[in-house]
Write a protein that holds these residues in place. Structure first.
Motif, PDB file in Angstrom:
ATOM      1  N   LYS A 118      -3.823  -6.192  -7.503  1.00  0.00           N
ATOM      2  CA  LYS A 118      -3.193  -4.907  -7.210  1.00  0.00           C
ATOM      3  C   LYS A 118      -1.676  -5.032  -7.275  1.00  0.00           C
ATOM      4  O   LYS A 118      -0.983  -4.239  -7.920  1.00  0.00           O
ATOM      5  CB  LYS A 118      -3.626  -4.466  -5.801  1.00  0.00           C
ATOM      6  CG  LYS A 118      -3.608  -2.963  -5.597  1.00  0.00           C
ATOM      7  CD  LYS A 118      -4.240  -2.622  -4.249  1.00  0.00           C
ATOM      8  CE  LYS A 118      -3.326  -1.695  -3.496  1.00  0.00           C
ATOM      9  NZ  LYS A 118      -3.598  -1.671  -2.069  1.00  0.00           N
ATOM     10  N   LYS A 119      -1.183  -6.089  -6.623  1.00  0.00           N
ATOM     11  CA  LYS A 119       0.259  -6.293  -6.620  1.00  0.00           C
ATOM     12  C   LYS A 119       0.775  -6.557  -8.030  1.00  0.00           C
ATOM     13  O   LYS A 119       1.816  -6.023  -8.437  1.00  0.00           O
ATOM     14  CB  LYS A 119       0.605  -7.471  -5.705  1.00  0.00           C
ATOM     15  CG  LYS A 119       2.080  -7.742  -5.657  1.00  0.00           C
ATOM     16  CD  LYS A 119       2.488  -8.407  -4.381  1.00  0.00           C
ATOM     17  CE  LYS A 119       4.004  -8.368  -4.274  1.00  0.00           C
ATOM     18  NZ  LYS A 119       4.528  -9.360  -3.366  1.00  0.00           N
ATOM     19  N   ALA A 120       0.028  -7.382  -8.781  1.00  0.00           N
ATOM     20  CA  ALA A 120       0.458  -7.708 -10.144  1.00  0.00           C
ATOM     21  C   ALA A 120       0.564  -6.442 -10.981  1.00  0.00           C
ATOM     22  O   ALA A 120       1.545  -6.248 -11.709  1.00  0.00           O
ATOM     23  CB  ALA A 120      -0.541  -8.685 -10.766  1.00  0.00           C
ATOM     24  N   LEU A 121      -0.440  -5.574 -10.869  1.00  0.00           N
ATOM     25  CA  LEU A 121      -0.413  -4.351 -11.677  1.00  0.00           C
ATOM     26  C   LEU A 121       0.760  -3.455 -11.275  1.00  0.00           C
ATOM     27  O   LEU A 121       1.413  -2.858 -12.136  1.00  0.00           O
ATOM     28  CB  LEU A 121      -1.743  -3.595 -11.537  1.00  0.00           C
ATOM     29  CG  LEU A 121      -2.907  -4.233 -12.295  1.00  0.00           C
ATOM     30  CD1 LEU A 121      -4.208  -3.532 -11.981  1.00  0.00           C
ATOM     31  CD2 LEU A 121      -2.643  -4.230 -13.804  1.00  0.00           C
ATOM     32  N   SER A 122       1.031  -3.402  -9.968  1.00  0.00           N
ATOM     33  CA  SER A 122       2.139  -2.531  -9.570  1.00  0.00           C
ATOM     34  C   SER A 122       3.475  -3.099 -10.055  1.00  0.00           C
ATOM     35  O   SER A 122       4.372  -2.357 -10.449  1.00  0.00           O
ATOM     36  CB  SER A 122       2.139  -2.309  -8.056  1.00  0.00           C
ATOM     37  OG  SER A 122       2.692  -3.415  -7.405  1.00  0.00           O
ATOM     38  N   LEU A 123       3.582  -4.439 -10.058  1.00  0.00           N
ATOM     39  CA  LEU A 123       4.819  -5.045 -10.567  1.00  0.00           C
ATOM     40  C   LEU A 123       4.959  -4.848 -12.074  1.00  0.00           C
ATOM     41  O   LEU A 123       6.040  -4.571 -12.585  1.00  0.00           O
ATOM     42  CB  LEU A 123       4.854  -6.534 -10.234  1.00  0.00           C
ATOM     43  CG  LEU A 123       5.253  -6.858  -8.797  1.00  0.00           C
ATOM     44  CD1 LEU A 123       5.006  -8.314  -8.488  1.00  0.00           C
ATOM     45  CD2 LEU A 123       6.724  -6.519  -8.582  1.00  0.00           C
TER      46      LEU A 123
END
Lengths: 247, 365
Positions: free
Chosen positions: A120-125
């Motif tokens: 999730k974090k990777a996609l938002s970054l």
């Protein structure tokens, strides 16, 4: 406001064989400060920031990062590296892993994040650096600018306190430099401490709290951007600025 | 100011195709080419017709005994007659179902792994199979009193079955050892590095035959009398020791080809040495080494024929052994040609598999 010292470098000396690469470096960086380091090639800029996360060993002096003193102790080095991220000149993405896996590797294995959270974090970054749609491609399918933006996203994935940039735009085609610089400008508003080795003086003027000029392994001059560019104290810096700005 | 309008892209011009342009391009493009091509054709003319004649056109497929094979050509019934010997050696006839079942299990394992390749648990499943398989294989081939499977001593094993056992054990056992040796050779710990280098250089300096002799003749001298170390096991250990030194060097080449930046990026991410090695360095190093690793395994497969000198009957040794049958004197050539065809087919499969692996791991678009 910015009061805590996050990096303290005291009397650091480093030699490659007989070559004196860093000559008595003293530098204190405050939390949230954005520092640009410039200077001619071979002046020790990259070596200096590579000492901060112990990619290079130094023979004399001490470096303290966020209260942790750099020693040979592997645990301490890993502890520091989990707080300090780095972006390289030639990206150094892992070519056998997809973009998303490049981003989630360290969060999952070093920071014990769950896979869902890390994804999730990777996609938002990736969304933030503008390449969410490339998440499932492999690095070699992307352009240089996109690869460097992935590298920045990867560095951010572990929520570092400090970001080191080692000439992040030097290996890029001119047309792709601005897309990377835009991301870095955006990042500079975050409050993350940044040390950038770069020749992009426009970027330096825009975001740097302090610019450091190095030559022959020494810090020759450091100042806030306005004074640095308009009132350089030393002849050496004046000459360097003449050369770099009249290009 | 003029406005830039890019020209439309056009499809590339059609290159000349057809057999004529191919031959002129690849066979007759210069004087030297013409000479070499003609020479090659002449050699083929010398070799192929007699060979095909011997193998197929004049060959005798139906004659049931040696006496009926009167033509100056192959007598293939002999191979059919000795097929069991070529495949299983002296393995007891009533136990053939065991190697056959193992072959079926092997093929279905390969198929299962292929089916599972998109499942999230595929690595765990593959690892489990990898651990269970040798145990199953051992119990099936050798037998176990407790399980009620009759024990077949290894000196009764032989033929293609034995060749494959020796090659597979050599490959599977030497691969991890080779990886550790390669990593050891690059280690910053002096003792580990020294031991790895010493091992690799010593083993590589000794011919396989010598190692096999040592394993079969000298090794037993070191053990107290009465401890009878299985001969096949000794040969397998010897081959594994030998092969792992070669694999280590091949993998070291791959390790050195991984750019320094990859090590640094892994370090900077805070990965431990093991994580760095397993997730970042080895996948890339092994991918680079695939052609050489497979090349080295192909060489090993061929080297397995050397076990005949310590009295283990692999397929080639069987070709020799089968001629001792009084009813089939003088049919050695058929046997050797048959062994050559079978081994070549297997090795060719291996090399195609290597090519497919390279394609599968290719991420350099």
């Amino acid at each position: 406001m910015k009061t805590n010292d996050i990096i303290t470098i005291k009397g650091v000396n480093k030699w490659y064989g007989d070559f004196h690469a860093l000559n008595d470096i003293n530098l204190t960086v405050k939390e949230g400060e954005i520092i640009v380091i410039c200077g001619p090639s071979g002046s020790g800029k990259s070596t200096l920031i590579r000492c901060v996360n112990f990619l290079e060993k130094f023979q004399e002096g001490s470096i303290v990062v966020d209260g942790i003193k750099l020693t040979d102790n592997v645990k301490k080095i890993r502890q520091i590296r989990s707080e300090v991220s780095m972006v390289f000149q030639c990206f150094n993405l892992f070519p056998h892993l997809s973009v998303i896996n490049n981003l989630t590797l360290a969060p999952i294995w070093v920071h014990n994040t769950t896979k869902q959270e890390a994804n999730k974090k990777a996609l938002s970054l990736l969304d933030r650096v503008g390449i969410k749609d490339q998440a499932y491609k492999y690095p070699n399918q992307l352009s240089g600018g996109q690869q460097q933006r992935v590298a920045i996203a990867r560095a951010l994935c572990t929520s570092p306190k400090i970001m080191l940039f080692d000439e992040p735009t030097s290996a890029l085609d001119p047309e792709m430099i601005s897309e990377v610089l835009d991301v870095m400008v955006d990042l500079s508003k975050e409050g993350i401490t940044m040390l950038c080795v770069t020749h992009e003086m426009g970027f330096a003027k825009k975001v740097a709290d302090r610019i450091i000029f190095m030559d022959e392994g020494q810090i020759i001059e450091q100042n806030e951007p306005n004074t640095f560019f308009n009132n350089p104290e030393s002849d050496r810096l004046r000459l360097f600025l003449d050369q770099i700005l009249t290009q | 100011m003029s406005i830039f309008t890019p020209k439309q892209s056009r499809p590339s011009p059609k290159t000349q195709v057809g057999i004529l342009s191919w031959t002129t391009k690849y066979l007759f493009s210069s004087k030297i080419d013409i000479a070499l091509s003609l020479f090659a054709f002449y050699l083929l003319y010398l070799i192929l017709p007699p060979l095909l004649d011997w193998m197929i056109f004049s060959a005798d497929f139906s004659a049931k005994t040696n006496a009926e094979c009167t033509r100056e050509a192959a007598c293939w019934f002999y191979i059919g007659e000795k097929m069991n010997l070529f495949m299983y050696g002296m393995y007891p006839l009533e136990e053939y179902w065991r190697p056959n079942l193992l072959l079926a299990i092997t093929l279905s394992f390969a198929f299962i792994v292929r089916l599972l390749r998109f499942q999230p648990y595929k690595n765990k499943a593959a690892l489990a199979l990898f651990i269970i398989y040798p145990v199953v294989a051992f119990f099936l081939l050798y037998g176990n009193d407790f399980l009620g499977i009759k024990i077949v001593e290894t000196d009764q094993w032989g033929g293609l079955m034995l060749t494959i056992v020796v090659a597979l054990v050599g490959i599977v056992a030497s691969f991890p050892i080779g990886i550790f040796l390669a990593l050891g050779r690059q280690s910053r710990m002096e003792i580990i590095r020294f031991l790895s280098i010493a091992y690799i250089e010593i083993i590589r300096g000794i011919p396989l035959i010598t190692i096999l002799f040592m394993a079969s003749v000298m090794l037993p001298l070191f053990f107290t009398e009465g401890i009878n170390f299985d001969k096949l096991l000794r040969a397998l250990i010897g081959i594994t020791l030998f092969q792992s030194a070669y694999i280590a060097e091949v993998i070291r080449g791959g390790l050195q080809a991984v750019p320094k930046g990859q090590y640094e990026a892994a370090d900077v991410a805070g990965l431990s040495f093991i994580q760095k090695t397993v997730f970042i360095i080895l996948p890339q190093a092994l991918k680079i080494s695939i052609p050489n690793i497979v090349g080295s395994f192909i060489a090993l497969f061929k080297d397995t024929t050397l076990v005949l000198i310590i009295g283990i009957f692999d397929m080639l040794a069987i070709a020799e052994l089968a001629t001792s049958d009084i009813n089939w004197m003088g049919r050695k050539t058929e046997g050797i040609v048959f062994v050559a065809i079978v081994l070549w087919s297997l090795l060719y499969l291996m090399s195609r598999y290597s090519k497919a692996l390279e394609g599968r791991f290719n991420t350099q678009y």
